[in-house]
Design an enzyme around this catalytic site. Structure first.
Site, short mmCIF file in Angstrom:
data_model
loop_
_atom_site.label_atom_id
_atom_site.label_comp_id
_atom_site.label_asym_id
_atom_site.label_seq_id
_atom_site.Cartn_x
_atom_site.Cartn_y
_atom_site.Cartn_z
N ASP A 190 -0.62 -6.46 -0.64
CA ASP A 190 -1.06 -5.84 0.60
C ASP A 190 -2.58 -5.72 0.64
O ASP A 190 -3.20 -5.29 -0.34
CB ASP A 190 -0.46 -4.43 0.71
N GLU A 221 8.45 -4.10 11.44
CA GLU A 221 8.84 -2.75 11.01
C GLU A 221 9.16 -1.89 12.22
O GLU A 221 8.38 -1.83 13.18
CB GLU A 221 7.72 -2.13 10.18
N GLU A 251 -1.82 -5.97 8.26
CA GLU A 251 -1.20 -5.34 9.41
C GLU A 251 -1.97 -5.65 10.69
O GLU A 251 -3.19 -5.83 10.66
CB GLU A 251 -1.13 -3.83 9.23
N LYS A 294 -0.71 -9.80 2.56
CA LYS A 294 -0.15 -9.29 3.81
C LYS A 294 -1.19 -8.41 4.48
O LYS A 294 -1.90 -7.66 3.82
CB LYS A 294 1.12 -8.49 3.55
N ASP A 343 0.82 -1.21 0.00
CA ASP A 343 0.00 0.00 0.00
C ASP A 343 0.86 1.26 0.00
O ASP A 343 0.35 2.36 -0.20
CB ASP A 343 -0.99 0.00 1.16
N SER A 344 2.17 1.10 0.16
CA SER A 344 3.08 2.24 0.03
C SER A 344 3.02 2.84 -1.37
O SER A 344 3.44 3.99 -1.57
CB SER A 344 4.52 1.83 0.35
#
Length: 314
Positions: free
Chosen positions: A82, A194, A114, A112, A42-43
């Site tokens: 993501d 992270e 979070e 992935k 998502d970056s």
């Protein structure tokens, strides 16, 4: 699971090397450079779409970019997509539906998400549906960057950066470890850490049975991941201390584009060799064609003027 097994082998040979990508060209670069895992993260909301944080990107947008990367790198490295903010947190059922869409439509090997132990039910449900899941603990940008949105990316330094670090105390290290163990138990095939203090990240890596992927965690993880635009020197979008800039692609690209503008304005580009010529003798008739075209254009203009004058007389 072939992609997962291949990634495990790379981690054992270690450390495995992971990189982000967001379209066909960046996917091709990552694949040809021999990356073990490519994250369509998502970056890309920041690096590719110019958004101020990762929180605005949608699942549809992520799928669109994942599909482009997959065309470049399918059957190569582990392709990881993501799950963006809002696509998995509500219920395990929502998480499964989003994961299946990302795998089916985005053509990735796994997803992935979070969050720590609170996301274990989602991880378990997605795993049960047959989709490999990679967890993400420590700093979770979908939450942290939303909180610090008003400060901007550049504000994430000094005191701001200190607020983003995890595992720097015994209590904090225990919390990160608990999250890692919960995600592993739920079925996660690997875990991204992270901004976790290096000694804590190393300890967790040694405790877990699944590989860890670190960013801003020191060198003690099973794999390392970096943002491609940072590695190539395109722009500063994340904490600079987490990356080494291996090239100045941004500066070189800017110089090239300015040179292109200069040569175009100066009529040095394009050259005769970069175009096509007419057959022998054909170019001469262009004079007559040009004359007829001008006469036709003049006639049409006169007709429009006459029609305009008639309509204005009513």
């Amino acid at each position: 699971m072939a992609a997962v097994k291949k990634f495990y082998a790379a981690c054992e040979a270690g450390p495995a090397v992971c990189l982000t990508a967001w379209d066909y060209p960046t996917g091709l670069l990552a694949k040809d450079a021999g990356m073990d895992l490519i994250l369509i993260g998502d970056s890309l909301a920041i690096t590719a779409l110019g958004l101020p944080s990762t929180t605005s990107i949608t699942l549809d947008e992520l799928i669109y970019h994942a599909r482009a990367v997959s065309r470049a790198a399918k059957a190569g490295p582990f392709l990881l997509g993501d799950l963006p903010l809002g696509s998995y947190e509500i219920t395990p059922e929502q998480a499964v539906a989003s994961a299946l869409r990302l795998v089916k439509e985005g053509d990735v090997d796994g997803v992935k998400l979070e969050g720590g132990k609170e996301m274990a039910p989602q991880v378990a449900a997605i795993t049960k549906a047959g989709v490999p899941v990679v967890g993400h603990i420590g700093l979770t940008p979908q939450r942290a960057l939303a909180t610090l949105h008003t400060e901007g990316i550049e504000g994430l330094s000094g005191a701001g950066e200190a607020r983003l670090s995890f595992g720097s105390t015994l209590d904090s290290a225990e919390m990160v470890l608990d999250d890692a163990l919960a995600l592993q138990k739920a079925g996660a095939v690997a875990i991204v850490m992270e901004a976790v203090a290096a000694p804590t990240a190393r300890m967790i890596t040694e405790v877990l049975k699944v590989p860890t992927i670190g960013i801003g965690c020191g060198g003690g993880t099973s794999a390392q991941i970096a943002v491609q635009s940072e590695v190539l020197g395109y722009q500063r979008t994340f904490l600079q201390r987490w990356h080494t800039k291996y090239a100045e692609v941004g500066d070189v690209s800017l110089q090239a584009l300015r040179k292109y503008k200069e040569e175009t304005r100066g009529k040095q580009f394009p050259t005769e060799q970069q175009g096509y010529v007419m057959k022998n003798g054909e170019e001469k008739v262009l004079v007559d064609l040009k004359k007829r075209a001008k006469e036709m254009s003049l006639y049409e203009n006169m007709g429009r003027e006459r029609r305009g004058s008639k309509s204005s007389s009513y």
